[in-house]
Write a protein that holds these residues in place. Structure first.
Motif, PDB file in Angstrom:
ATOM      1  N   ARG A 125       0.866  16.495 121.313  1.00 45.38           N
ATOM      2  CA  ARG A 125       1.910  16.612 120.284  1.00 45.38           C
ATOM      3  C   ARG A 125       1.827  15.484 119.265  1.00 45.38           C
ATOM      4  N   LEU A 126       1.397  14.316 119.673  1.00 49.78           N
ATOM      5  CA  LEU A 126       1.275  13.187 118.753  1.00 49.78           C
ATOM      6  C   LEU A 126       0.225  13.462 117.680  1.00 49.78           C
ATOM      7  N   ALA A 180      14.823  13.910 123.015  1.00 47.97           N
ATOM      8  CA  ALA A 180      15.056  12.660 122.294  1.00 47.97           C
ATOM      9  C   ALA A 180      16.547  12.436 122.028  1.00 47.97           C
ATOM     10  N   LEU A 181      17.266  13.491 121.696  1.00 47.50           N
ATOM     11  CA  LEU A 181      18.699  13.346 121.427  1.00 47.50           C
ATOM     12  C   LEU A 181      19.481  13.036 122.700  1.00 47.50           C
ATOM     13  N   ILE A 182      19.093  13.638 123.821  1.00 47.39           N
ATOM     14  CA  ILE A 182      19.750  13.315 125.093  1.00 47.39           C
ATOM     15  C   ILE A 182      19.635  11.824 125.372  1.00 47.39           C
ATOM     16  N   GLY A 229       8.876   7.425 121.913  1.00 42.81           N
ATOM     17  CA  GLY A 229       7.724   7.941 121.202  1.00 42.81           C
ATOM     18  C   GLY A 229       7.207   9.218 121.853  1.00 42.81           C
ATOM     19  N   ILE A 230       6.248   9.830 121.206  1.00 37.23           N
ATOM     20  CA  ILE A 230       5.580  11.013 121.753  1.00 37.23           C
ATOM     21  C   ILE A 230       4.087  10.717 121.792  1.00 37.23           C
ATOM     22  N   ALA A 236       8.326  11.976 113.293  1.00 42.52           N
ATOM     23  CA  ALA A 236       7.666  12.902 112.373  1.00 42.52           C
ATOM     24  C   ALA A 236       7.694  14.342 112.874  1.00 42.52           C
ATOM     25  N   ILE A 237       7.759  14.554 114.197  1.00 45.81           N
ATOM     26  CA  ILE A 237       7.626  15.922 114.714  1.00 45.81           C
ATOM     27  C   ILE A 237       8.942  16.573 115.109  1.00 45.81           C
ATOM     28  N   VAL A 238      10.014  15.801 115.295  1.00 46.76           N
ATOM     29  CA  VAL A 238      11.221  16.393 115.880  1.00 46.76           C
ATOM     30  C   VAL A 238      11.823  17.500 115.018  1.00 46.76           C
ATOM     31  N   GLY A 239      11.601  17.438 113.718  1.00 44.52           N
ATOM     32  CA  GLY A 239      12.151  18.474 112.862  1.00 44.52           C
ATOM     33  C   GLY A 239      11.589  19.851 113.166  1.00 44.52           C
ATOM     34  N   GLY A 240      10.345  19.914 113.646  1.00 43.33           N
ATOM     35  CA  GLY A 240       9.729  21.200 113.949  1.00 43.33           C
ATOM     36  C   GLY A 240       9.437  21.427 115.411  1.00 43.33           C
TER      37      GLY A 240
END
Length: 312
Positions: A123-124, A104-106, A118-119, A92-96
């Motif tokens: 931040r969660l 996460a992409l690494i 997860g986060i 839910a948060i990676v877009g911003g």
């Protein structure tokens, strides 16, 4: 109630708790972290919140909800308003959140599935500040792969190692019963911390659902100082961290302080001081029986001896 460590939840009073256990026979075992406060420095959904430290949280609940207090804060499921799950929370948060997305992409491009990541932390729940750390969760055996990926990313320059000043700040915050040099020696070997584009992150372990088993209850049996050989550390980064031992009397160490999670590897000799407990399976040693863990520690003698030899 189905909840794991690193999950958060909000109660009908608007209070936000961090789940602190895998088992909740009488309610959600947790710690109070945030309360609504018009003077609070954090904002989510238009509401200001104040962050609570350990002692503040207990003092607050003693006044407001003494029925929640046991060894942890135990909240009845009927008071639950919302559960924050780290895995969908990450998506839910990676877009911003470009730094969390980069980490996460690494991991995902190197083989860690999104549903095993997860986060957690601020931040969660949407209460992060501009300088907030990234508390990144990986579930089960994938955690070990993620740690190796982070180590490779450090060598390749995509992730940075902590500088000495940051290590000193962490040491000062934790104030452990080992020296700064010992602390940094152990911590650098663990490989679960780093910096990504100037922001500190911690790689946190949570068990897969099929790994969860009840923790055997113990009875205090006095102070203990032992030397032993570690035979298994599958849950060495869990909470509590668990180290199986080759020792004539003590079968395992439980570490309830994050300071000594991941402190030794299989085959290494360790020294540890804490409180002995009698269980149905035999003796164990508990490190971190108080929040400050004064007079309690764990160190890898093998790691320290190796470091000494390399300096000669």
């Amino acid at each position: 109630m189905r909840a794991r460590i690193r999950d958060f939840f909000q109660t009908i009073d608007g209070w936000i708790f961090a789940v602190s256990d895998y088992h909740h026979p009488h309610g959600l075992r947790s710690l109070l972290r945030y309360i609504p406060d018009p003077a609070g420095e954090r904002i989510a959904d238009g509401i200001r919140y104040r962050k609570m430290d350990f002692d503040q949280a207990f003092d607050f609940l003693r006044q407001k909800r003494p029925d929640y207090i046991s060894d942890l804060h135990v909240v009845p499921p009927s008071d639950l308003l919302r559960l924050y799950d780290p895995s969908p929370g990450l998506r839910a948060i990676v877009g911003g959140d470009p730094k969390t997305k980069k980490l996460a992409l690494i991991l995902s491009r190197a083989g860690v599935p999104w549903d095993k990541m997860g986060i957690t932390g601020s931040r969660l729940i949407g209460l992060q500040a501009p300088d907030s750390d990234i508390d990144f969760v990986v579930y089960g055996p994938m955690w070990w792969r993620a740690r190796d990926i982070v180590e490779r990313a450090k060598r390749e320059g995509a992730v940075q190692e902590l500088d000495e000043e940051t290590w000193k700040k962490i040491y000062s915050k934790r104030n452990p019963e080992i020296s700064l040099d010992e602390f940094i020696l152990h911590e650098k070997r663990k490989g679960n911390r780093g910096m990504i584009d100037g922001t500190y992150f911690d790689l946190l372990f949570t068990r897969d659902w099929d790994q969860i088993q009840p923790l055997e209850r113990g009875t205090p049996a006095g102070q203990g100082l032992i030397e032993a050989t570690v035979t298994d550390c599958e849950f060495a980064f869990d909470s509590p961290a668990i180290f199986r031992l080759d020792h004539p009397e003590v079968k395992e160490i439980l570490c309830f302080t994050h300071t000594y999670a991941g402190q030794a590897l299989p085959g290494e000799r360790i020294e540890a001081k804490g409180v002995l407990e009698e269980t149905a399976s035999g003796l164990r040693l508990v490190v971190g029986t108080t929040r400050e863990a004064r007079g309690e520690w764990m160190r890898s003698l093998s790691l320290m001896e190796k470091a000494t030899q390399e300096r000669l």
